[in-house]
Scaffold this motif. Structure first.
Motif, PDB file in Angstrom:
ATOM      1  N   HIS A   1     -45.887 206.884   5.258  1.00 44.55           N
ATOM      2  CA  HIS A   1     -46.442 208.037   4.186  1.00 44.55           C
ATOM      3  C   HIS A   1     -47.844 208.029   4.076  1.00 44.55           C
ATOM      4  N   TYR A  35     -44.752 210.589   9.358  1.00 42.83           N
ATOM      5  CA  TYR A  35     -43.552 210.835   8.339  1.00 42.83           C
ATOM      6  C   TYR A  35     -42.286 210.484   8.753  1.00 42.83           C
ATOM      7  N   MET A  81     -44.282 219.094   7.195  1.00 41.97           N
ATOM      8  CA  MET A  81     -45.411 218.481   7.808  1.00 41.97           C
ATOM      9  C   MET A  81     -45.470 219.437   9.273  1.00 41.97           C
TER      10      MET A  81
END
Length: 255
Positions: free
Chosen positions: A101, A114, A151
C-alpha cells in the motif's frame, strides 16, 4: 517515460519502464541469458537496470529474478509474502521488502504498488509515474475491485491482462475442469470480457497506449482481445497493442 514488454504469457513475463537514466524491470520470468537477449533487442544493457520488482512468486514471473538481481547488483523489490514463498535469497542480494500500500521512489520513477486477488501469497501490481505521465499494469488477477480501478483510472498507458476467452477455455479438451475453474475463478486470471468491462469503467481520456497482455496461447487469440478492448474504448482494433510471448512489444512512449 517509455515502456516495453520483453515477453508476456505463461512461459515468462517481464516489462521494462524507463525515465531518464532510470530503468526498472517488472518481473523476470526468463532465464538470465534470455533476459539479457531480450533487453538487447530494445537497445538496453543489463547494467542499466536500476531495480527489479516482482508482482508475485509464480515461476513465469520470478524465474530469473535472483540471478539477475545478484549478477547486476540491481535491488530487488518484493512484498513479504512473495519473499517467504521463494527460496532463501543469496546473502549478497540487495533485497528490499515493500508494503503493497506504500508508494516509493526509485531514482526518477515513482512506484505505486497495489494489492490484487490472485492465487499467490501477497501479489502486487503497479502504477509507474514520472510526475506527469502514469503507466498502469494489471495482470494475474481473478477480478477487478474498486481499489484496482481507482489506481488505473486516468492513466496515460495501460498494460491489461486478457488471459483467455471463456468459450475457448471451457471447451478446451486438454484442460481438466478444476484447472478451468481455477483460471476463471476470483483468484485466477482476467478473461477478455471482464477486462473489457473493467476498462469501460475507467477514465481513459488521457490514454495514449494500451497493451493486451498475458494472453493464453491455447485459450485466446489476439484478435479476440483486440476486439474486446477496442469496443470498450470505441476505437479501431489496430490501436490495441498485443504483447506476445516471443517478442513482447517495442518501445511505447508516454510523452
Amino acid at each position: 517515460m517509455r515502456f516495453a514488454l520483453l515477453g508476456s504469457g505463461s512461459a515468462g513475463n517481464s516489462l521494462v519502464v524507463q525515465e531518464g537514466h532510470t530503468t526498472l524491470l517488472l518481473d523476470c520470468g526468463f532465464s538470465l541469458r534470455e533476459t539479457i537477449l531480450r533487453l538487447a533487442r530494445l537497445g538496453l544493457e543489463p547494467e542499466q537496470v536500476s531495480g527489479l520488482l516482482l508482482t508475485h512468486e509464480h515461476v513465469d514471473h520470478s524465474r530469473g529474478a535472483y540471478r539477475f538481481s545478484g549478477h547486476f547488483k540491481a535491488p530487488l523489490y518484493i512484498t513479504h509474502g512473495t519473499r517467504v514463498m521463494l527460496e532463501p535469497p543469496p546473502d549478497h542480494l540487495d533485497l528490499r521488502i515493500i508494503d503493497v500500500h506504500d508508494t516509493f521512489t526509485v531514482q526518477d520513477i515513482e512506484v505505486h504498488p497495489y494489492p490484487v486477488p490472485h492465487d499467490a501469497r501477497e501479489p502486487a501490481q503497479y502504477v509507474f509515474s514520472n510526475g506527469q505521465s502514469r503507466l498502469g499494469v494489471l495482470t494475474d488477477t481473478g477480478n477487478s475491485t474498486p481499489h484496482i480501478e481507482s489506481m488505473l483510472t486516468g492513466c496515460h498507458a495501460l498494460v491489461l491482462e486478457c488471459n483467455h476467452d471463456i468459450d475457448m477455455l471451457m471447451t478446451n479438451p486438454r484442460y481438466p475442469y478444476p484447472l478451468k475453474q481455477r483460471i476463471r475463478g476470483d483468484y485466477g486470471h482476467l478473461d477478455n470480457m471482464t477486462s473489457k468491462a473493467l476498462l469501460s469503467r475507467l477514465d481513459n481520456s488521457s490514454l495514449r497506449h494500451i497493451v493486451a497482455a498475458h494472453l493464453s496461447e491455447k485459450n485466446n487469440r489476439p484478435e479476440l482481445a483486440r476486439a474486446a478492448l477496442s469496443e470498450a474504448l470505441n476505437c479501431s482494433e489496430d490501436w490495441i497493442n498485443v504483447a506476445t510471448q516471443t517478442e513482447g512489444t517495442g518501445w511505447l512512449d508516454l510523452e
